[in-house]
Design a protein around this motif. Structure first.
Motif, PDB file in Angstrom:
ATOM      1  N   ILE A 226       0.861  -1.184   0.000  1.00 36.90           N
ATOM      2  CA  ILE A 226       0.000   0.000   0.000  1.00 36.90           C
ATOM      3  C   ILE A 226       0.900   1.238   0.000  1.00 36.90           C
ATOM      4  O   ILE A 226       1.807   1.366   0.831  1.00 36.90           O
ATOM      5  N   ARG A 227       0.630   2.161  -0.901  1.00 33.52           N
ATOM      6  CA  ARG A 227       1.522   3.311  -1.096  1.00 33.52           C
ATOM      7  C   ARG A 227       1.165   4.478  -0.166  1.00 33.52           C
ATOM      8  O   ARG A 227       0.624   5.496  -0.583  1.00 33.52           O
ATOM      9  N   PHE A 228       1.505   4.333   1.092  1.00 38.17           N
ATOM     10  CA  PHE A 228       1.213   5.391   2.058  1.00 38.17           C
ATOM     11  C   PHE A 228       1.938   6.692   1.699  1.00 38.17           C
ATOM     12  O   PHE A 228       1.427   7.780   1.947  1.00 38.17           O
ATOM     13  N   LEU A 229       3.108   6.587   1.101  1.00 41.98           N
ATOM     14  CA  LEU A 229       3.903   7.775   0.772  1.00 41.98           C
ATOM     15  C   LEU A 229       3.322   8.558  -0.394  1.00 41.98           C
ATOM     16  O   LEU A 229       3.783   9.668  -0.694  1.00 41.98           O
ATOM     17  N   ALA A 230       2.312   7.979  -1.066  1.00 39.00           N
ATOM     18  CA  ALA A 230       1.655   8.687  -2.172  1.00 39.00           C
ATOM     19  C   ALA A 230       0.417   9.438  -1.705  1.00 39.00           C
ATOM     20  O   ALA A 230      -0.243  10.101  -2.506  1.00 39.00           O
ATOM     21  N   MET A 231       0.110   9.366  -0.402  1.00 34.46           N
ATOM     22  CA  MET A 231      -1.071  10.043   0.136  1.00 34.46           C
ATOM     23  C   MET A 231      -0.742  11.481   0.519  1.00 34.46           C
ATOM     24  O   MET A 231       0.426  11.849   0.711  1.00 34.46           O
ATOM     25  N   GLU A 232      -1.793  12.278   0.651  1.00 35.76           N
ATOM     26  CA  GLU A 232      -1.656  13.613   1.218  1.00 35.76           C
ATOM     27  C   GLU A 232      -1.628  13.494   2.747  1.00 35.76           C
ATOM     28  O   GLU A 232      -2.242  12.571   3.298  1.00 35.76           O
ATOM     29  N   PRO A 233      -0.922  14.387   3.445  1.00 32.23           N
ATOM     30  CA  PRO A 233      -0.839  14.287   4.913  1.00 32.23           C
ATOM     31  C   PRO A 233      -2.204  14.206   5.589  1.00 32.23           C
ATOM     32  O   PRO A 233      -2.417  13.397   6.502  1.00 32.23           O
ATOM     33  N   GLU A 234      -3.141  15.042   5.140  1.00 36.85           N
ATOM     34  CA  GLU A 234      -4.458  15.071   5.783  1.00 36.85           C
ATOM     35  C   GLU A 234      -5.195  13.750   5.597  1.00 36.85           C
ATOM     36  O   GLU A 234      -5.781  13.211   6.548  1.00 36.85           O
ATOM     37  N   GLU A 235      -5.179  13.211   4.381  1.00 35.90           N
ATOM     38  CA  GLU A 235      -5.902  11.963   4.163  1.00 35.90           C
ATOM     39  C   GLU A 235      -5.208  10.797   4.862  1.00 35.90           C
ATOM     40  O   GLU A 235      -5.870   9.847   5.305  1.00 35.90           O
ATOM     41  N   PHE A 236      -3.889  10.867   5.003  1.00 36.65           N
ATOM     42  CA  PHE A 236      -3.188   9.819   5.743  1.00 36.65           C
ATOM     43  C   PHE A 236      -3.649   9.794   7.197  1.00 36.65           C
ATOM     44  O   PHE A 236      -3.907   8.725   7.765  1.00 36.65           O
TER      45      PHE A 236
END
Length: 294
Positions: A226-236
Motif C-alpha cells: 500500500i503506497r502510504f507515501l503517495a497520500m496527502e498528509p491530511e488523508e493519511f
C-alpha cells in the motif's frame, strides 16, 4: 445365464453415456466424496489412462493403488462430469462454481483439455466475473486467463476498488491487484479502504474484534504494497492513522516524510513508492518489489 445390460444409443456420445450408465466395460472402482456424501463410481481403465497420465501411473506402474480408490476431495457430481468428458459424452457447464471444481479435478489428474475447457468457460468479460477468473488463474498458473482478468481490473479500476464484492475475494487475488501495476486510480486512499474492507470481512468471519492489530494480521503481506507515501498528509491522518493498523513509529515516520516533502527517511518494511498508481508508467514495477525510477 444372466443377461447383461446392452449399450444403447445411435451416436458415439449416446453410446459412451450408456457405457457410463450401465458400467459395461468397467474394470475399476472409485469411492468419491466426503463422509457425508460418498458414491461408488465404476469406470474403464482404458478410457482413464487415455485421458490422464495420473490414472496411467495409478494402474500401470510399480506404485499401483489399491481399489476401490478413495477420492474424498472431489464431489461425486463433479467426478461424474469429468468422466463424461473423458468418455466423450455430451455434457455442458452448469455454473462458475462447477467450473472451478472441475478445474481442481482437471489439475489433479493432469487433464489439460478439460482444464482448457474450464478456462474458456471462466474467461472474464466484466467486473462481476473477474474474481473467479483471477482466482482460478492464480491457482493453476493459467497466464492467459490471468492477463485477461488483470486487463479488466485495469480498465475498470474505480469500479473494482469501490465494489463491495471485493470483501469476498481471496487474499491472493487482493495481493495480486495491490502488488502489481494494475489499478489506474489517482488516490491511494481508495486502495487502503478496499484493503480495510477486505480485512474487516475476514475479522468478522473469524469472530475477531475489528481493531488495528487484527486488521494488520489479516492483511499480512498486502500491507507492504500500500503506497502510504503517495497520500496527502491530511488523508493519511484521517484515513489511515485512525484505524490503528500502523504502529505509532510507522505513522510518525510516514507523516514526517509527507509534511517535509520527503526530506526524512520513510519507515522500513513498508512500500517505498511515493507516486500515485495513475502515474505508474514512471515506475518500473516488478512482482519482486518496487523500484522508484523518478
Amino acid at each position: 445365464m444372466e443377461e447383461r445390460d446392452s449399450i444403447t444409443g445411435s451416436t458415439m456420445e449416446e453410446r459412451a453415456q450408456s457405457l457410463l450408465d450401465t458400467g459395461l466395460g468397467s474394470d475399476c472402482k472409485f469411492v468419491v466424496g466426503d463422509d457425508k456424501n460418498k458414491v461408488i463410481i465404476d469406470a474403464s481403465k482404458a478410457f482413464l489412462i487415455r485421458a490422464s497420465p495420473v490414472f496411467e501411473r495409478m494402474f500401470f506402474s510399480q506404485f499401483q493403488v489399491t481399489e476401490p480408490i478413495e477420492v474424498p476431495d472431489i464431489e461425486p457430481d463433479v467426478f461424474k462430469t469429468m468422466l463424461r468428458f473423458i468418455y466423450g459424452c455430451k455434457w455442458s457447464f452448469e455454473s462458475n462454481d462447477q467450473a472451478v471444481k472441475l478445474c481442481y479435478a482437471a489439475n489433479k489428474y493432469m487433464i489439460a483439455e478439460l482444464l482448457a475447457r474450464c478456462e474458456e468457460y471462466l474467461w472474464p468479460n466484466n467486473v462481476e466475473n473477474v474474481w473467479t477468473a483471477l482466482l482460478v488463474a492464480n491457482l493453476y498458473s493459467l497466464e492467459k486467463l490471468r492477463n485477461a482478468a488483470i486487463q479488466i481490473i485495469h480498465d475498470n479500476s474505480y469500479a473494482i476498488v469501490e465494489n463491495p464484492d471485493v470483501a469476498n475475494i481471496t487474499q491472493n487475488c487482493l495481493l495480486t491487484i495491490v502488488k502489481g501495476r494494475i489499478l489506474r486510480i489517482h488516490t491511494e486512499v481508495l486502495v487502503f479502504r478496499m484493503c480495510v474492507q477486505w480485512a474487516t470481512a475476514r475479522c468478522e468471519e473469524k469472530g475477531l474484534a475489528v481493531n488495528g492489530h487484527h486488521l494488520r494480521s489479516e492483511l499480512g503481506e498486502i500491507l507492504k504494497y500500500i503506497r502510504f507515501l503517495a497520500m496527502e498528509p491530511e488523508e493519511f491522518v484521517l484515513e489511515v492513522v485512525r484505524t490503528g493498523i500502523l504502529i505509532a513509529e510507522e505513522s510518525l515516520s510516514i507523516l514526517s516524510f509527507l509534511v517535509t516533502g520527503g526530506k526524512t527517511p520513510p519507515p522500513f518494511g513498508l512500500c517505498p513508492v511515493k507516486t500515485t498508481r495513475i502515474n505508474d508508467y514512471y515506475l518500473e514495477v516488478t512482482y519482486d518489489g518496487y523500484i522508484d525510477a523518478s
